[in-house]
Design a protein around this motif. Sequence first.
Motif, mmCIF file in Angstrom:
data_model
loop_
_atom_site.group_PDB
_atom_site.id
_atom_site.type_symbol
_atom_site.label_atom_id
_atom_site.label_comp_id
_atom_site.label_asym_id
_atom_site.label_seq_id
_atom_site.Cartn_x
_atom_site.Cartn_y
_atom_site.Cartn_z
ATOM 1 N N MET A 145 -35.213 52.647 63.565
ATOM 2 C CA MET A 145 -35.594 53.868 63.703
ATOM 3 C C MET A 145 -35.292 54.436 62.155
ATOM 4 N N TYR A 146 -33.770 54.295 61.868
ATOM 5 C CA TYR A 146 -33.419 54.761 60.398
ATOM 6 C C TYR A 146 -34.326 54.164 59.286
ATOM 7 N N LEU A 147 -34.450 53.144 59.487
ATOM 8 C CA LEU A 147 -35.030 52.373 58.488
ATOM 9 C C LEU A 147 -36.579 52.691 58.109
ATOM 10 N N ILE A 148 -37.175 52.751 59.382
ATOM 11 C CA ILE A 148 -38.654 53.295 59.460
ATOM 12 C C ILE A 148 -38.508 54.812 58.729
ATOM 13 N N ARG A 149 -37.528 55.371 59.271
ATOM 14 C CA ARG A 149 -37.788 56.857 58.587
ATOM 15 C C ARG A 149 -37.587 56.760 56.903
ATOM 16 N N SER A 191 -31.234 59.326 66.915
ATOM 17 C CA SER A 191 -30.760 57.999 66.389
ATOM 18 C C SER A 191 -30.403 57.874 64.919
ATOM 19 N N ILE A 192 -31.456 58.551 64.309
ATOM 20 C CA ILE A 192 -31.205 58.332 62.966
ATOM 21 C C ILE A 192 -29.873 59.138 62.206
ATOM 22 N N GLN A 193 -29.521 60.337 62.944
ATOM 23 C CA GLN A 193 -28.564 60.946 62.637
ATOM 24 C C GLN A 193 -27.367 60.078 62.830
ATOM 25 N N GLN A 194 -27.301 59.270 64.108
ATOM 26 C CA GLN A 194 -26.009 58.527 64.408
ATOM 27 C C GLN A 194 -25.849 57.478 63.265
ATOM 28 N N ILE A 195 -26.959 56.961 62.769
ATOM 29 C CA ILE A 195 -26.820 55.917 61.754
ATOM 30 C C ILE A 195 -26.353 56.394 60.489
ATOM 31 N N GLU A 196 -26.745 57.746 60.171
ATOM 32 C CA GLU A 196 -26.426 58.291 58.942
ATOM 33 C C GLU A 196 -24.779 58.445 58.890
ATOM 34 N N LYS A 197 -24.351 59.020 60.330
ATOM 35 C CA LYS A 197 -22.784 59.294 60.350
ATOM 36 C C LYS A 197 -22.200 58.081 60.165
ATOM 37 N N LYS A 198 -22.610 57.196 60.769
ATOM 38 C CA LYS A 198 -21.796 55.819 60.865
ATOM 39 C C LYS A 198 -21.596 55.369 59.589
ATOM 40 N N MET A 199 -22.869 55.499 58.659
ATOM 41 C CA MET A 199 -22.683 54.864 57.388
ATOM 42 C C MET A 199 -21.687 55.808 56.521
ATOM 43 N N LYS A 200 -21.557 56.905 56.837
ATOM 44 C CA LYS A 200 -20.787 57.745 55.949
ATOM 45 C C LYS A 200 -19.175 57.502 56.503
ATOM 46 N N LYS A 201 -18.940 57.252 57.875
ATOM 47 C CA LYS A 201 -17.761 56.799 58.180
ATOM 48 C C LYS A 201 -17.452 55.420 57.831
ATOM 49 N N ASP A 202 -18.259 54.197 57.879
ATOM 50 C CA ASP A 202 -17.861 53.205 58.006
ATOM 51 C C ASP A 202 -18.570 52.271 56.901
#
Length: 438
Positions: A380-384, A409-420
């Motif tokens: 979902m994140y990549l499609i967006r 879902s997109i926000q989850q990925i963005e957050k995880k990318m920031k943290k990890d």
Amino acid sequence: MNSVADVWDNVLSQLKGELSETTIATWFDELEAVDIQGNTFLLHCSNDFKKGYIESLFMKNIKASLHDIFSTDFEVKILDDLDYAELNNVRPNRQSERFTSAEFTFETFVVGPSNKLAYAASVSVAEHPAQNYNPLLIYGDSGLGKTHLIYAIANVIRRNDPRSKIAYVKGDDLTNELVDAIREGKTAEMREKYRQADLLLVDDVQFIAGKKQTQEEFFHTFNTLYESGRQIVLTSDRPPSEMTQLEDRLRTRFEWGLLVDVAPPDFETRLAIVKNKAALLGMELPDKISAYIAENVTANVRQLEGTINKILAYKDLLGNDTDEETVTRAIQDMLRRSNEYVPTPEAILEYISKYYSLDESVIRGQQRVRDAVSARQIAMYLIRSMTNLSLDEIGKVFDNRDHSTVLYSIQQIEKKMKKDASFAEMVKEIKTNINSKR
Ligand SMILES: Nc1ncnc2c1ncn2[C@@H]1O[C@H](COP(=O)(O)OP(=O)(O)OP(=O)(O)O)[C@@H](O)[C@H]1O
């Protein structure tokens, strides 16, 4: 899973594996799911005693179930009646703040040949609502100032009459709102909200085309407002004649008033915008540099703004002056983004399916096994981020999920990318590989 209520139903059915039916019936019956805000799951309970009991005994279980469902940690907050009322009051205010923001006004809008008609019509509507041009429809490509102009109209109307009721909605949100209203039996409230407005602003109205029920509702709202002398302002990415799926009765109504377009700005306008934006950010740009940007970033104003923001970020990060090298780098970044190959959602899904060794149908579907959830959220994140699909359209790709689930879902990925950092690296790598398949 389509709404916060669905998520909560899921949590409850998981809890049934750990707690007895009686415990659940006794303590959980007055709890209702309210919202998901970032990583916080909000519940509401009017009964303070039960609220306290759940907080001291069952929070761990609720958090664990949410973790199982989304493969990520959640905070859980139970609102009492007061918190709940506050939450509901805060929302409408937020929207009206945009209409009083100094950012999107006629004063900050740079006028040039490409937008002067749209600007003049907007000023006229703001000063004399429902008198000359009703509806006003502003159309043109993305990032050319349509939303800026309708906020500016609202800004003046609000200033001239602070009690005026202004309703703003995006075309795709209108459909989602209607679906929610039908589900919750609140269509009358929704009608009331829009049909009471003194000024109705619908941004990106093209999204209602092809949506039968939304068009039906909107048709009646339009008539009510129009007949009672209230102003309607619409924006879209194309003129009504090119909205092929739009019902004829709406098309003719959209054409009753004034249609104005905004086109990409010419060099002088771009130069003025660059200078203005830089000044607003407190940045001094040498004339040569401003001209260089205006010559090279031509597609739309959002890109111009993006370039200036990048230069500012480089300055903050690297402490260097705005020399030509910094500017070239910022522009190249911007242009690279805009010239990017746009993959189809199918191509993205196909790659992710291989990457995770999961069947595409599992990624699109409802299974909640760990890998499927991550693969789905990344897809979902990549499609967006790689296509122009709206949240709604992305939801359709994934078994008709609604836009809030996609956004979440997109926000989850963005957050995880920031943290990890290693996770961010992995997502980047997937993106590069998809891009290399062009
Ligand atoms: N003529 C202008 N003068 C100053 N700023 C502008 C102008 N045109 C656009 N902008 C700025 O560019 C950004 C993008 O504009 P806006 O959001 O209004 O575009 P849009 O046409 O509504 O695009 P979309 O259809 O993608 O929503 C905003 O920050 C806006 O303030």
